[in-house]
Design a protein around this motif. Structure first.
Motif, mmCIF file in Angstrom:
data_model
loop_
_atom_site.group_PDB
_atom_site.id
_atom_site.type_symbol
_atom_site.label_atom_id
_atom_site.label_comp_id
_atom_site.label_asym_id
_atom_site.label_seq_id
_atom_site.Cartn_x
_atom_site.Cartn_y
_atom_site.Cartn_z
ATOM 1 N N UNK A 23 63.603 84.538 -15.956
ATOM 2 C CA UNK A 23 63.312 85.186 -14.680
ATOM 3 C C UNK A 23 62.546 84.233 -13.779
ATOM 4 N N UNK A 24 62.660 84.457 -12.488
ATOM 5 C CA UNK A 24 61.952 83.654 -11.506
ATOM 6 C C UNK A 24 61.640 84.514 -10.289
ATOM 7 N N UNK A 25 60.650 84.108 -9.539
ATOM 8 C CA UNK A 25 60.297 84.803 -8.306
ATOM 9 C C UNK A 25 61.348 84.563 -7.236
ATOM 10 N N UNK A 26 61.500 85.524 -6.360
ATOM 11 C CA UNK A 26 62.241 85.313 -5.128
ATOM 12 C C UNK A 26 61.427 84.304 -4.324
ATOM 13 N N UNK A 27 62.040 83.220 -3.912
ATOM 14 C CA UNK A 27 61.317 82.180 -3.180
ATOM 15 C C UNK A 27 60.899 82.633 -1.783
ATOM 16 N N UNK B 227 52.618 94.673 -13.444
ATOM 17 C CA UNK B 227 53.365 94.015 -12.369
ATOM 18 C C UNK B 227 52.624 92.780 -11.878
ATOM 19 N N UNK B 228 51.310 92.893 -11.719
ATOM 20 C CA UNK B 228 50.517 91.737 -11.301
ATOM 21 C C UNK B 228 50.545 90.658 -12.377
ATOM 22 N N UNK B 229 50.360 91.053 -13.640
ATOM 23 C CA UNK B 229 50.378 90.082 -14.742
ATOM 24 C C UNK B 229 51.691 89.304 -14.763
ATOM 25 N N UNK B 230 52.795 90.020 -14.636
ATOM 26 C CA UNK B 230 54.101 89.368 -14.656
ATOM 27 C C UNK B 230 54.265 88.455 -13.445
ATOM 28 N N UNK B 231 53.885 88.933 -12.281
ATOM 29 C CA UNK B 231 54.008 88.137 -11.051
ATOM 30 C C UNK B 231 53.231 86.833 -11.176
ATOM 31 N N UNK B 232 52.014 86.908 -11.716
ATOM 32 C CA UNK B 232 51.202 85.713 -11.857
ATOM 33 C C UNK B 232 51.760 84.790 -12.944
ATOM 34 N N UNK B 233 52.343 85.364 -13.963
ATOM 35 C CA UNK B 233 52.923 84.586 -15.064
ATOM 36 C C UNK B 233 54.062 83.683 -14.586
ATOM 37 N N UNK B 234 54.841 84.154 -13.632
ATOM 38 C CA UNK B 234 56.005 83.383 -13.163
ATOM 39 C C UNK B 234 55.730 82.711 -11.829
ATOM 40 N N UNK B 235 54.478 82.439 -11.557
ATOM 41 C CA UNK B 235 54.067 81.921 -10.253
ATOM 42 C C UNK B 235 54.839 80.677 -9.808
ATOM 43 N N UNK B 236 54.910 79.678 -10.645
ATOM 44 C CA UNK B 236 55.463 78.398 -10.202
ATOM 45 C C UNK B 236 56.735 77.957 -10.915
ATOM 46 N N UNK B 237 57.225 78.769 -11.821
ATOM 47 C CA UNK B 237 58.386 78.330 -12.579
ATOM 48 C C UNK B 237 59.126 79.512 -13.168
ATOM 49 N N UNK B 238 60.370 79.259 -13.536
ATOM 50 C CA UNK B 238 61.107 80.313 -14.224
ATOM 51 C C UNK B 238 60.595 80.381 -15.647
ATOM 52 N N UNK B 239 60.598 81.576 -16.176
ATOM 53 C CA UNK B 239 60.075 81.791 -17.517
ATOM 54 C C UNK B 239 61.059 82.587 -18.339
ATOM 55 N N UNK B 240 61.038 82.343 -19.624
ATOM 56 C CA UNK B 240 61.808 83.144 -20.554
ATOM 57 C C UNK B 240 60.951 84.345 -20.936
ATOM 58 N N UNK B 241 61.544 85.518 -20.916
ATOM 59 C CA UNK B 241 60.783 86.728 -21.216
ATOM 60 C C UNK B 241 60.222 86.705 -22.640
ATOM 61 N N UNK B 242 60.883 86.007 -23.549
ATOM 62 C CA UNK B 242 60.370 85.890 -24.917
ATOM 63 C C UNK B 242 59.022 85.168 -24.925
#
Length: 90
Positions: A3-7, A35-50
């Motif tokens: 997953x990644x943030x909408x740029x 929601x905040x935790x997840x948003x901050x987790x993917x701040x600068x890069x795509x992440x694997x949910x695992x």
């Protein structure tokens, strides 16, 4: 699943909340809790949910099943709000 943030977003981080503006449509969102935790987790890069789940298991006092459900619900909500992109289903 990766997953990644909408740029096309702008984020302001407050003490207990993130305020996110979707620049594509002008909608504001207040993200709290998972929601905040997840948003901050993917701040600068795509992440694997695992990888996110592994990290959350060390940080939060909940079962893996509970954390997995919270993570998937947060992903669904952020995707529906067009703030998050699912890059693949693998």
């Amino acid at each position: 699943m990766k997953i990644t943030r909408n740029e096309e977003t702008a984020t302001t981080v407050l003490e207990n909340e993130c305020i996110v503006l979707n620049l594509d449509n002008g909608q504001y969102f207040g993200l709290e809790g998972a929601l905040k935790e997840l948003w901050m987790e993917i701040e600068n890069e795509r992440k694997d949910t695992k990888d996110i789940l592994v990290k959350w298991k060390t940080e939060f006092d909940q079962t893996e099943e509970e954390l997995s459900n919270i993570l998937h619900e947060a992903i669904q909500e952020l995707t529906q709000s067009k703030l998050l992109h699912i890059e693949d289903e693998s």
